[in-house]
Design a protein around this motif. Structure first.
Motif, PDB file in Angstrom:
ATOM      1  N   THR A   1      -4.407 -14.052   3.144  1.00  0.00           N
ATOM      2  CA  THR A   1      -3.652 -12.973   3.785  1.00  0.00           C
ATOM      3  C   THR A   1      -2.171 -13.210   3.519  1.00  0.00           C
ATOM      4  O   THR A   1      -1.610 -14.249   3.914  1.00  0.00           O
ATOM      5  N   LEU A   2      -1.551 -12.261   2.852  1.00  0.00           N
ATOM      6  CA  LEU A   2      -0.132 -12.352   2.498  1.00  0.00           C
ATOM      7  C   LEU A   2       0.667 -11.398   3.384  1.00  0.00           C
ATOM      8  O   LEU A   2       0.366 -10.198   3.436  1.00  0.00           O
ATOM      9  N   THR A   3       1.652 -11.928   4.063  1.00  0.00           N
ATOM     10  CA  THR A   3       2.483 -11.103   4.952  1.00  0.00           C
ATOM     11  C   THR A   3       3.911 -11.077   4.419  1.00  0.00           C
ATOM     12  O   THR A   3       4.550 -12.129   4.246  1.00  0.00           O
ATOM     13  N   GLY A   4       4.385  -9.860   4.132  1.00  0.00           N
ATOM     14  CA  GLY A   4       5.747  -9.682   3.651  1.00  0.00           C
ATOM     15  C   GLY A   4       6.575  -8.887   4.637  1.00  0.00           C
ATOM     16  O   GLY A   4       6.477  -9.096   5.854  1.00  0.00           O
ATOM     17  N   LYS A   5       7.349  -7.965   4.121  1.00  0.00           N
ATOM     18  CA  LYS A   5       8.183  -7.083   4.952  1.00  0.00           C
ATOM     19  C   LYS A   5       8.033  -5.670   4.402  1.00  0.00           C
ATOM     20  O   LYS A   5       8.447  -5.394   3.276  1.00  0.00           O
ATOM     21  N   GLY A   6       7.376  -4.837   5.170  1.00  0.00           N
ATOM     22  CA  GLY A   6       7.115  -3.482   4.707  1.00  0.00           C
ATOM     23  C   GLY A   6       8.348  -2.586   4.744  1.00  0.00           C
ATOM     24  O   GLY A   6       9.359  -2.919   5.360  1.00  0.00           O
ATOM     25  N   GLY A   7       8.239  -1.461   4.047  1.00  0.00           N
ATOM     26  CA  GLY A   7       9.349  -0.525   4.054  1.00  0.00           C
ATOM     27  C   GLY A   7       9.125   0.631   3.092  1.00  0.00           C
ATOM     28  O   GLY A   7       8.026   0.812   2.550  1.00  0.00           O
ATOM     29  N   HIS A   8      10.163   1.367   2.852  1.00  0.00           N
ATOM     30  CA  HIS A   8      10.091   2.544   2.000  1.00  0.00           C
ATOM     31  C   HIS A   8      10.010   2.129   0.530  1.00  0.00           C
ATOM     32  O   HIS A   8      10.686   1.198   0.088  1.00  0.00           O
ATOM     33  N   GLY A   9       9.158   2.836  -0.230  1.00  0.00           N
ATOM     34  CA  GLY A   9       8.993   2.526  -1.643  1.00  0.00           C
ATOM     35  C   GLY A   9      10.252   2.716  -2.457  1.00  0.00           C
ATOM     36  O   GLY A   9      10.365   2.176  -3.560  1.00  0.00           O
ATOM     37  N   SER A  10      11.222   3.452  -1.927  1.00  0.00           N
ATOM     38  CA  SER A  10      12.469   3.693  -2.669  1.00  0.00           C
ATOM     39  C   SER A  10      13.457   2.549  -2.536  1.00  0.00           C
ATOM     40  O   SER A  10      14.443   2.493  -3.280  1.00  0.00           O
TER      41      SER A  10
ATOM     42  N   ALA B   1       1.345   5.905  -1.314  1.00  0.00           N
ATOM     43  CA  ALA B   1       2.017   5.627  -2.587  1.00  0.00           C
ATOM     44  C   ALA B   1       3.491   5.283  -2.417  1.00  0.00           C
ATOM     45  O   ALA B   1       4.070   4.579  -3.259  1.00  0.00           O
ATOM     46  N   ASN B   2       4.123   5.753  -1.348  1.00  0.00           N
ATOM     47  CA  ASN B   2       5.567   5.573  -1.186  1.00  0.00           C
ATOM     48  C   ASN B   2       5.922   4.559  -0.104  1.00  0.00           C
ATOM     49  O   ASN B   2       7.032   4.560   0.428  1.00  0.00           O
ATOM     50  N   VAL B   3       4.954   3.691   0.233  1.00  0.00           N
ATOM     51  CA  VAL B   3       5.183   2.685   1.267  1.00  0.00           C
ATOM     52  C   VAL B   3       4.843   1.299   0.728  1.00  0.00           C
ATOM     53  O   VAL B   3       3.752   1.083   0.191  1.00  0.00           O
ATOM     54  N   ILE B   4       5.791   0.381   0.850  1.00  0.00           N
ATOM     55  CA  ILE B   4       5.492  -1.021   0.575  1.00  0.00           C
ATOM     56  C   ILE B   4       4.859  -1.599   1.834  1.00  0.00           C
ATOM     57  O   ILE B   4       5.481  -1.572   2.910  1.00  0.00           O
ATOM     58  N   PRO B   5       3.629  -2.088   1.749  1.00  0.00           N
ATOM     59  CA  PRO B   5       2.914  -2.509   2.955  1.00  0.00           C
ATOM     60  C   PRO B   5       3.421  -3.846   3.496  1.00  0.00           C
ATOM     61  O   PRO B   5       4.100  -4.609   2.794  1.00  0.00           O
ATOM     62  N   GLU B   6       3.048  -4.106   4.716  1.00  0.00           N
ATOM     63  CA  GLU B   6       3.406  -5.365   5.358  1.00  0.00           C
ATOM     64  C   GLU B   6       2.503  -6.507   4.882  1.00  0.00           C
ATOM     65  O   GLU B   6       2.947  -7.652   4.782  1.00  0.00           O
ATOM     66  N   ARG B   7       1.251  -6.153   4.547  1.00  0.00           N
ATOM     67  CA  ARG B   7       0.281  -7.197   4.215  1.00  0.00           C
ATOM     68  C   ARG B   7      -0.554  -6.832   2.990  1.00  0.00           C
ATOM     69  O   ARG B   7      -0.753  -5.658   2.690  1.00  0.00           O
ATOM     70  N   ALA B   8      -1.062  -7.865   2.364  1.00  0.00           N
ATOM     71  CA  ALA B   8      -2.059  -7.725   1.299  1.00  0.00           C
ATOM     72  C   ALA B   8      -3.107  -8.823   1.503  1.00  0.00           C
ATOM     73  O   ALA B   8      -2.793  -9.919   1.987  1.00  0.00           O
TER      74      ALA B   8
ATOM     75  N   ARG C   1       8.497 -15.043  -1.508  1.00  0.00           N
ATOM     76  CA  ARG C   1       8.985 -14.918  -0.132  1.00  0.00           C
ATOM     77  C   ARG C   1       7.985 -14.280   0.837  1.00  0.00           C
ATOM     78  O   ARG C   1       8.372 -13.604   1.774  1.00  0.00           O
ATOM     79  N   VAL C   2       6.690 -14.477   0.591  1.00  0.00           N
ATOM     80  CA  VAL C   2       5.692 -13.995   1.555  1.00  0.00           C
ATOM     81  C   VAL C   2       5.071 -15.180   2.278  1.00  0.00           C
ATOM     82  O   VAL C   2       5.079 -16.317   1.772  1.00  0.00           O
ATOM     83  N   GLN C   3       4.558 -14.923   3.455  1.00  0.00           N
ATOM     84  CA  GLN C   3       3.808 -15.940   4.182  1.00  0.00           C
ATOM     85  C   GLN C   3       2.339 -15.828   3.777  1.00  0.00           C
ATOM     86  O   GLN C   3       1.791 -14.725   3.711  1.00  0.00           O
ATOM     87  N   ALA C   4       1.713 -16.958   3.516  1.00  0.00           N
ATOM     88  CA  ALA C   4       0.321 -16.958   3.083  1.00  0.00           C
ATOM     89  C   ALA C   4      -0.540 -17.736   4.065  1.00  0.00           C
ATOM     90  O   ALA C   4      -0.191 -18.852   4.462  1.00  0.00           O
ATOM     91  N   GLU C   5      -1.649 -17.128   4.424  1.00  0.00           N
ATOM     92  CA  GLU C   5      -2.640 -17.794   5.268  1.00  0.00           C
ATOM     93  C   GLU C   5      -3.959 -17.821   4.504  1.00  0.00           C
ATOM     94  O   GLU C   5      -4.448 -16.775   4.065  1.00  0.00           O
ATOM     95  N   VAL C   6      -4.532 -19.011   4.316  1.00  0.00           N
ATOM     96  CA  VAL C   6      -5.784 -19.162   3.580  1.00  0.00           C
ATOM     97  C   VAL C   6      -6.900 -19.492   4.564  1.00  0.00           C
ATOM     98  O   VAL C   6      -6.797 -20.448   5.334  1.00  0.00           O
TER      99      VAL C   6
END
Length: 393
Positions: free
Chosen positions: A188-197, A243-250, A283-288
């Motif tokens: 589980t990768l946690t970043g910082k979500g926001g606008h795709g622009s 399509a226009n949103v950078i997600p918080e997690r992957a 710069r993402v947090q990773a949980e395995v």
């Protein structure tokens, strides 16, 4: 007795087919199999066999015969979350499917139970029947071992078989390393979500996930010896919903399969190092999370020889070949890790080779002529081993 067992099983093949199709139309998942368990209990009771259900681990067990030695016969009962597309009049309708053939396995062990009960007075020891849930999720055998399936009475030897939808009826396969280990993991990768622009204001977990994926694939090419057998698969990659949103997690989920513990240990270490290093770089947090860790199915050469001879005695025309060495995995490994065991495959392919499909396919169909062969094989193997070893200390 050798050919008699096969003839006896063939005499009630219509009943075996009826049982199998009832199970096929009522597939259930993982560890909770109330309809299947009730069916198995009913059939065993009709045979005059007392059985018990372990409510905590969801399995059914029964004993036939008595003596110093105990022989375990195991079949799994669970299905897959697959919508059936096979063109048969007994297809399942509930969104699940016995696409791996566990309905045949359950039927085969019920057939063996019937044969063993008919010949109970000839048994030189105890046969323990083990109807297991949760094989597809690797939960069942481990839970059963924890609940004492190998005790009371203590199991001396164990055997199981798996149908093969691409192999002809009459073929029996075996191998010393029958099936590989499997290490399942979730990242589980946690970043910082926001606008795709404005990606510069975000921390994109998709980008990090792609780099981790590429890094993990390189491990097989550059860190696993070419002579070793290893497969690393990322089978799930989820992130975002617009399509226009950078997600918080992957999320990535994958499996590593090998035959050697040293290779597994090294590769697992490197998997975690790649995830940690790449995550820090992007710069993402990773949980395995470890989803499961199942050893390989290793079989006793002595038992392979004894059991092959027993099946050959049923019908000398059976093809009994050293062809079972696959990268698929099986939680029977939790049993073979603790007691001497063997694990065979049994041909269940339809006569028309052009219509044979691999297991887990929504259109796969099995040839039910394998049912009496499987039932007679289970019974013969157990009876022969107890006849030979039942009085040993």
């Amino acid at each position: 007795m050798s050919t008699t067992l096969l003839q006896e099983a063939q005499a009630f093949q219509t009943e075996l087919i009826e049982w199998r199709r009832t199970l096929h139309m009522n597939p259930e998942l993982d560890m909770d199999l109330p309809v299947t368990v009730a069916f198995v209990k009913d059939k065993l009771t009709e045979m005059g066999i007392t059985c018990e259900v372990c409510e905590k681990a969801g399995y059914v067990t029964a004993l036939i015969g008595s003596g110093k030695k105990c022989f375990l016969l195991r079949s799994d009962m669970d299905a897959l979350p697959v919508q059936e597309e096979a063109e048969v009049d007994y297809a399942s309708k509930n969104g699940c499917m016995h696409a791996c053939g566990h309905d045949l396995h359950t039927t085969i062990l019920l057939g063996a139970a019937k044969l063993l009960k008919m010949h109970e007075q000839e048994l030189k020891g105890t046969v323990k029947l083990f109807f297991q849930p949760g094989e597809e999720t690797f939960h069942g055998a481990k839970a059963a071992v924890a609940e004492g399936i190998l005790e009371n009475p203590k199991v001396d030897v164990a055997f199981a078989m798996h149908v093969a939808s691409v192999a002809p009826v009459g073929l029996i396969g075996y191998g010393g390393e029958a099936m590989s280990s499997v290490y399942g993991f979730k990242v589980t990768l946690t970043g910082k979500g926001g606008h795709g622009s404005t990606p510069e204001q975000c921390v994109d977990p998709i980008n990090a996930g792609v780099q981790i994926y590429l890094g993990l694939q390189s491990l097989i090419a550059r860190e696993c010896p070419a002579a070793e057998e290893a497969v690393l698969t990322i089978g799930n990659f989820e992130a975002g919903n617009a399509a226009n949103v950078i997600p918080e997690r992957a999320i990535l989920q994958g499996t590593l399969r090998t035959f050697k513990k040293a290779i597994t240990k090294h590769m697992v270490q490197r998997i975690n190092e790649v995830i940690e290093t790449v995550s820090a770089t992007y710069r993402v947090q990773a949980e395995v999370e470890v989803l499961y860790d199942v050893p390989s199915v290793n079989c006793s050469p002595e038992l392979i020889k004894e059991f092959s001879d027993s099946i050959h005695a049923l019908n000398p025309d059976f093809q009994i070949l050293p062809v079972y060495h696959v990268m698929g995995s099986e939680d029977f490994a939790f049993i073979s890790d603790k007691v001497p065991s063997a694990y065979f495959c049994i041909g269940a392919g339809v006569p028309d080779e052009s219509k044979r499909l691999g297991q887990h396919n929504p259109k796969v169909v099995f040839d039910e002529n394998c049912l009496p062969i499987g039932a007679a094989s289970y019974a013969k193997i157990a009876m022969d081993w107890l006849e030979k070893h039942g009085n040993e200390e």
